[in-house]
Design a protein around this motif. Structure first.
Motif, PDB file in Angstrom:
ATOM      1  N   PHE A  79      33.196  36.608  -7.159  1.00 38.19           N
ATOM      2  CA  PHE A  79      32.058  35.695  -7.322  1.00 38.19           C
ATOM      3  C   PHE A  79      31.262  36.060  -8.581  1.00 38.19           C
ATOM      4  O   PHE A  79      30.873  35.193  -9.382  1.00 38.19           O
ATOM      5  CB  PHE A  79      31.182  35.774  -6.072  1.00 38.19           C
ATOM      6  N   ALA A  80      31.034  37.362  -8.779  1.00 38.32           N
ATOM      7  CA  ALA A  80      30.285  37.807  -9.962  1.00 38.32           C
ATOM      8  C   ALA A  80      31.016  37.409 -11.247  1.00 38.32           C
ATOM      9  O   ALA A  80      30.398  36.932 -12.210  1.00 38.32           O
ATOM     10  CB  ALA A  80      30.083  39.315  -9.907  1.00 38.32           C
ATOM     11  N   LEU A  81      32.325  37.576 -11.247  1.00 38.47           N
ATOM     12  CA  LEU A  81      33.108  37.224 -12.439  1.00 38.47           C
ATOM     13  C   LEU A  81      33.087  35.713 -12.671  1.00 38.47           C
ATOM     14  O   LEU A  81      33.040  35.247 -13.818  1.00 38.47           O
ATOM     15  CB  LEU A  81      34.552  37.721 -12.279  1.00 38.47           C
ATOM     16  N   ASP A  82      33.119  34.955 -11.579  1.00 41.47           N
ATOM     17  CA  ASP A  82      33.055  33.496 -11.698  1.00 41.47           C
ATOM     18  C   ASP A  82      31.727  33.076 -12.345  1.00 41.47           C
ATOM     19  O   ASP A  82      31.697  32.227 -13.243  1.00 41.47           O
ATOM     20  CB  ASP A  82      33.207  32.872 -10.311  1.00 41.47           C
ATOM     21  N   VAL A  83      30.640  33.699 -11.903  1.00 43.98           N
ATOM     22  CA  VAL A  83      29.328  33.361 -12.468  1.00 43.98           C
ATOM     23  C   VAL A  83      29.272  33.766 -13.953  1.00 43.98           C
ATOM     24  O   VAL A  83      28.762  33.017 -14.793  1.00 43.98           O
ATOM     25  CB  VAL A  83      28.192  34.051 -11.665  1.00 43.98           C
ATOM     26  N   ALA A  84      29.846  34.935 -14.256  1.00 42.05           N
ATOM     27  CA  ALA A  84      29.860  35.395 -15.649  1.00 42.05           C
ATOM     28  C   ALA A  84      30.630  34.406 -16.529  1.00 42.05           C
ATOM     29  O   ALA A  84      30.230  34.112 -17.664  1.00 42.05           O
ATOM     30  CB  ALA A  84      30.492  36.779 -15.737  1.00 42.05           C
ATOM     31  N   GLU A  85      31.709  33.890 -15.971  1.00 38.94           N
ATOM     32  CA  GLU A  85      32.516  32.924 -16.727  1.00 38.94           C
ATOM     33  C   GLU A  85      31.732  31.623 -16.945  1.00 38.94           C
ATOM     34  O   GLU A  85      31.767  31.040 -18.019  1.00 38.94           O
ATOM     35  CB  GLU A  85      33.815  32.655 -15.972  1.00 38.94           C
ATOM     36  N   SER A 109      32.608  40.093 -23.051  1.00 39.46           N
ATOM     37  CA  SER A 109      32.721  41.542 -22.856  1.00 39.46           C
ATOM     38  C   SER A 109      31.641  42.113 -21.953  1.00 39.46           C
ATOM     39  O   SER A 109      30.913  43.042 -22.332  1.00 39.46           O
ATOM     40  CB  SER A 109      32.669  42.266 -24.214  1.00 39.46           C
ATOM     41  N   PRO A 110      31.514  41.567 -20.765  1.00 35.91           N
ATOM     42  CA  PRO A 110      30.475  42.117 -19.880  1.00 35.91           C
ATOM     43  C   PRO A 110      30.878  43.475 -19.301  1.00 35.91           C
ATOM     44  O   PRO A 110      32.058  43.776 -19.180  1.00 35.91           O
ATOM     45  CB  PRO A 110      30.387  41.064 -18.765  1.00 35.91           C
ATOM     46  N   ILE A 167      26.985  42.781 -13.138  1.00 33.85           N
ATOM     47  CA  ILE A 167      27.612  42.508 -14.424  1.00 33.85           C
ATOM     48  C   ILE A 167      26.497  42.328 -15.445  1.00 33.85           C
ATOM     49  O   ILE A 167      25.495  41.652 -15.176  1.00 33.85           O
ATOM     50  CB  ILE A 167      28.483  41.235 -14.346  1.00 33.85           C
ATOM     51  N   GLU A 168      26.677  42.933 -16.612  1.00 37.53           N
ATOM     52  CA  GLU A 168      25.649  42.809 -17.653  1.00 37.53           C
ATOM     53  C   GLU A 168      26.277  42.511 -18.999  1.00 37.53           C
ATOM     54  O   GLU A 168      27.341  43.045 -19.327  1.00 37.53           O
ATOM     55  CB  GLU A 168      24.824  44.093 -17.742  1.00 37.53           C
ATOM     56  N   ALA A 169      25.615  41.678 -19.756  1.00 41.98           N
ATOM     57  CA  ALA A 169      26.031  41.400 -21.137  1.00 41.98           C
ATOM     58  C   ALA A 169      24.974  40.539 -21.807  1.00 41.98           C
ATOM     59  O   ALA A 169      24.388  39.649 -21.174  1.00 41.98           O
ATOM     60  CB  ALA A 169      27.381  40.673 -21.159  1.00 41.98           C
ATOM     61  N   ILE A 180      23.832  39.934 -13.872  1.00 41.75           N
ATOM     62  CA  ILE A 180      24.234  39.206 -12.654  1.00 41.75           C
ATOM     63  C   ILE A 180      24.379  40.233 -11.541  1.00 41.75           C
ATOM     64  O   ILE A 180      25.117  41.208 -11.693  1.00 41.75           O
ATOM     65  CB  ILE A 180      25.589  38.495 -12.857  1.00 41.75           C
ATOM     66  N   LYS A 181      23.691  40.002 -10.469  1.00 47.46           N
ATOM     67  CA  LYS A 181      23.794  40.934  -9.334  1.00 47.46           C
ATOM     68  C   LYS A 181      24.218  40.150  -8.098  1.00 47.46           C
ATOM     69  O   LYS A 181      23.506  39.246  -7.663  1.00 47.46           O
ATOM     70  CB  LYS A 181      22.454  41.628  -9.098  1.00 47.46           C
ATOM     71  N   VAL A 182      25.366  40.481  -7.552  1.00 49.20           N
ATOM     72  CA  VAL A 182      25.851  39.813  -6.346  1.00 49.20           C
ATOM     73  C   VAL A 182      25.735  40.783  -5.177  1.00 49.20           C
ATOM     74  O   VAL A 182      26.262  41.896  -5.229  1.00 49.20           O
ATOM     75  CB  VAL A 182      27.320  39.360  -6.511  1.00 49.20           C
ATOM     76  N   ASP A 183      25.027  40.365  -4.145  1.00 48.22           N
ATOM     77  CA  ASP A 183      24.818  41.264  -3.013  1.00 48.22           C
ATOM     78  C   ASP A 183      25.641  40.844  -1.803  1.00 48.22           C
ATOM     79  O   ASP A 183      26.469  39.926  -1.887  1.00 48.22           O
ATOM     80  CB  ASP A 183      23.321  41.373  -2.677  1.00 48.22           C
ATOM     81  N   GLN A 184      25.393  41.506  -0.688  1.00 50.73           N
ATOM     82  CA  GLN A 184      26.219  41.321   0.498  1.00 50.73           C
ATOM     83  C   GLN A 184      26.217  39.892   1.044  1.00 50.73           C
ATOM     84  O   GLN A 184      27.166  39.461   1.678  1.00 50.73           O
ATOM     85  CB  GLN A 184      25.725  42.269   1.601  1.00 50.73           C
TER      86      GLN A 184
END
Lengths: 186, 382
Positions: B130-136, B142-143, B167-169, B174-178
């Motif tokens: 999910f975090a990677l999807d949001v980053a995309e 290069s996060p 994830i940071e860049a 981006i912070k994905v929690d439980q």
């Protein structure tokens, strides 16, 4: 929502911080207060006062990693104060029982004002706790900070009632001995 | 000093010990075995239970907070809202009172509380995806990625401790929690064109204008086929507006739209500097329990009048004449075992005492929740 985000809302003066706090911790705070005041409407009143005090205390405090402990400390203080000022102490047998147990820790109980300031006492208590093993420390704190009943402690730690009572008795004695040894006059 | 005062002085105990004592104790092996046996029995019971023709759903615990999602939380300190008039408490809930809903789904909440008030049990691989999807969606290049435990300390991915993915860049975190909630913080905040007035205290119209802009400007982040704007907010005690921008995905199917509104929404949080935070909610609904018959508003109102409601506003229900509005929402507190639809009644609290600093014309509306599913499906009414 994690605590850090809730604290962010307080810092940004976003009033939804209060409802998030109530959502996450309201029930536990009310329970803690109820153990002290033994009255549901009063426990709710203490809970609301806790939110107001938290709102006024964050900032400057930023309890990101100990929000519940921060709130619980506030409601504990408010609830005990309520008992003191409204003379409700007599109505709560649980608090009377706990007070009697605590009195056994005091080298020379009297009616005079405390002759040890809070900073010194804080160091003494925390130093005593640091020397206990984790389970004993947790049981002591559950009893005298969270004000759990013996029955609740037995259930939580899967221990017999006699074992919990003996353990608490020994802890109280240890605390008393430490206070005497270090020359505190309470 | 007497025992009572000494009991008060226990308040001086270090918070780290307080927190530690609040966590579930580590049990002995024998106890684990006993619990394992109990769990096995429960599992068998559940298996039998769900083969019954009608399922009974454990119901709201009235001692627990109402916690109906994070939309339009109130300013009256838990379960309440403040405004000059009920029409100023806004949202774009797709439910309407003449909707002919026969049934609505109930979902099992796969998460549990770890005893320290933290959600627990999400699959860390799903959080990462999910975090990677949001980053995309944000087009981050290069996060960096790290895992943290619930205290916020960095931990290795392959340990048992991670509860969140960060994830940071490029000044974006981006912070994905439980609970599968992705929080995106922009540092510095993204400034908006001059004609907009972002702030914590936006009026409804200011928020709506910004929503239209964001819908166009951040369509990739929204990632919705049919984004619906929901301006959610109210007025605070001091008479200042407090509206923010939400989106959810529209649908021709009302049930699906209600689900999206309650569980799949995005909040854009504006500060004086511009867009500072975005929160994307993607609560896990993969564990559907059943479709349950929905009761009518009037049936729910009768339950309310009968005292069968849940609230955390602290006020007893003052009476039918003070009901100002009703809507259907899902109760989706992460600490509930099930996500259950409820009718949310907005009730004006009479004779409220406001502080001197408050605007004395402000009214307080508390919310009372009544299950929207038939009583036969409820093990224990609130």
């Amino acid at each position: 929502m994690d605590d850090s985000r809730i604290v962010d809302l307080y810092l940004q003066r976003d009033e939804s911080a209060l409802s998030h706090t109530a959502d996450k911790y309201g029930s536990r705070l009310r329970t803690l207060s109820y153990r002290i005041v033994a009255d549901y409407p009063t426990a709710e009143e203490c809970e609301n006062d806790t939110y107001i005090q938290a709102w006024n205390s964050i900032p400057p405090h930023e309890p990101r990693n100990y929000l519940y402990a921060f709130l619980a400390r506030i409601i504990r203080h408010i609830s005990l104060n309520f008992c003191r000022h409204r003379d409700r102490l007599k109505r709560s047998a649980h608090i009377v029982e706990l007070s009697a147990e605590m009195e056994a820790c005091i080298p020379a109980p009297n009616d005079y004002e405390c002759s040890v300031d809070d900073i010194v006492l804080k160091d003494a208590i925390n130093s005593f706790l640091s020397r206990l093993d984790a389970e004993k420390r947790n049981i002591f704190i559950r009893r005298y900070w969270y004000l759990d009943s013996i029955e609740e402690i037995c259930k939580r730690f899967a221990l017999s009632e006699s074992k919990v009572k003996v353990l608490l008795f020994r802890c109280r004695n240890k605390l008393r001995q430490q206070l005497i040894k270090e020359g505190y006059t309470l | 000093m007497r025992g009572y005062e000494f009991l008060e002085k226990m308040g001086l105990i270090d918070p780290k010990y307080i927190e530690a004592a609040d966590k579930p104790p580590v049990r002995s092996v024998n106890i684990r075995l006993k619990l394992g046996a109990v769990a096995a029995c429960i599992a068998i019971l559940i298996a039998v239970f769900f083969n019954l023709p009608r399922q009974e759903i454990p119901q709201l615990d009235p001692t627990q907070p109402t916690g109906t999602h994070t939309n339009n939380h109130g300013g009256a300190g838990g379960g309440g809202y403040s405004a000059y008039d009920i029409s100023q408490i806004t949202n774009a809930n797709p439910w309407y009172d003449t909707a002919e809903l026969v049934s609505l789904p109930i979902y099992d909440n796969p998460l549990s509380s770890n005893g320290a008030g933290e959600a627990w049990g999400a699959d860390i691989a799903e959080l990462k995806a999910f975090a990677l999807d949001v980053a995309e969606r944000l087009g981050l290049e290069s996060p960096t990625m790290e895992y943290r435990n619930y205290r916020g300390d960095p931990v290795p991915e392959d340990s048992t401790g991670p509860t969140m993915v960060i994830i940071e860049a490029d000044g974006v975190q981006i912070k994905v929690d439980q609970i599968m909630s992705a929080r995106i913080d922009f540092e510095p905040a993204i400034s908006l064109p001059q004609e907009y007035n972002p702030s914590y205290n936006m009026s409804y119209d200011e928020a709506l204008a910004i929503a239209e802009y964001l819908k166009f400007e951040h369509s990739e982040l929204l990632c919705m086929d049919d984004p619906q704007i929901s301006i959610e907010g109210h007025y605070n005690f001091f008479g200042e507006p407090n509206y923010q921008v939400y989106f959810y995905n529209g649908s021709d199917n009302l049930t699906e739209e209600i689900t999206n509104y309650n569980f799949r929404f995005i909040k854009f949080w504006c500060s004086d500097e511009g867009l500072s935070t975005v929160i994307i909610e993607q609560i896990d609904l993969s564990h559907k329990v059943a479709d349950c018959p929905v009761i009518s508003v009037s049936e729910a109102q009768n339950l309310l009048l009968d005292g069968q409601y849940a609230t955390n506003c602290g006020d007893a229900f003052p009476g039918k004449e003070y009901i100002r509005k009703v809507e259907l929402v899902y109760r989706n507190s992460v600490f509930d075992d099930y996500f259950i639809p409820c009718y949310r009644f907005y009730v004006e609290i009479p004779n409220i005492e406001l502080t001197e600093q408050s605007d004395q014309n402000i009214k307080i509306y508390s919310t009372y929740y009544v299950p929207a599913i038939e009583g036969d499906y409820i093990e224990q009414l609130p």
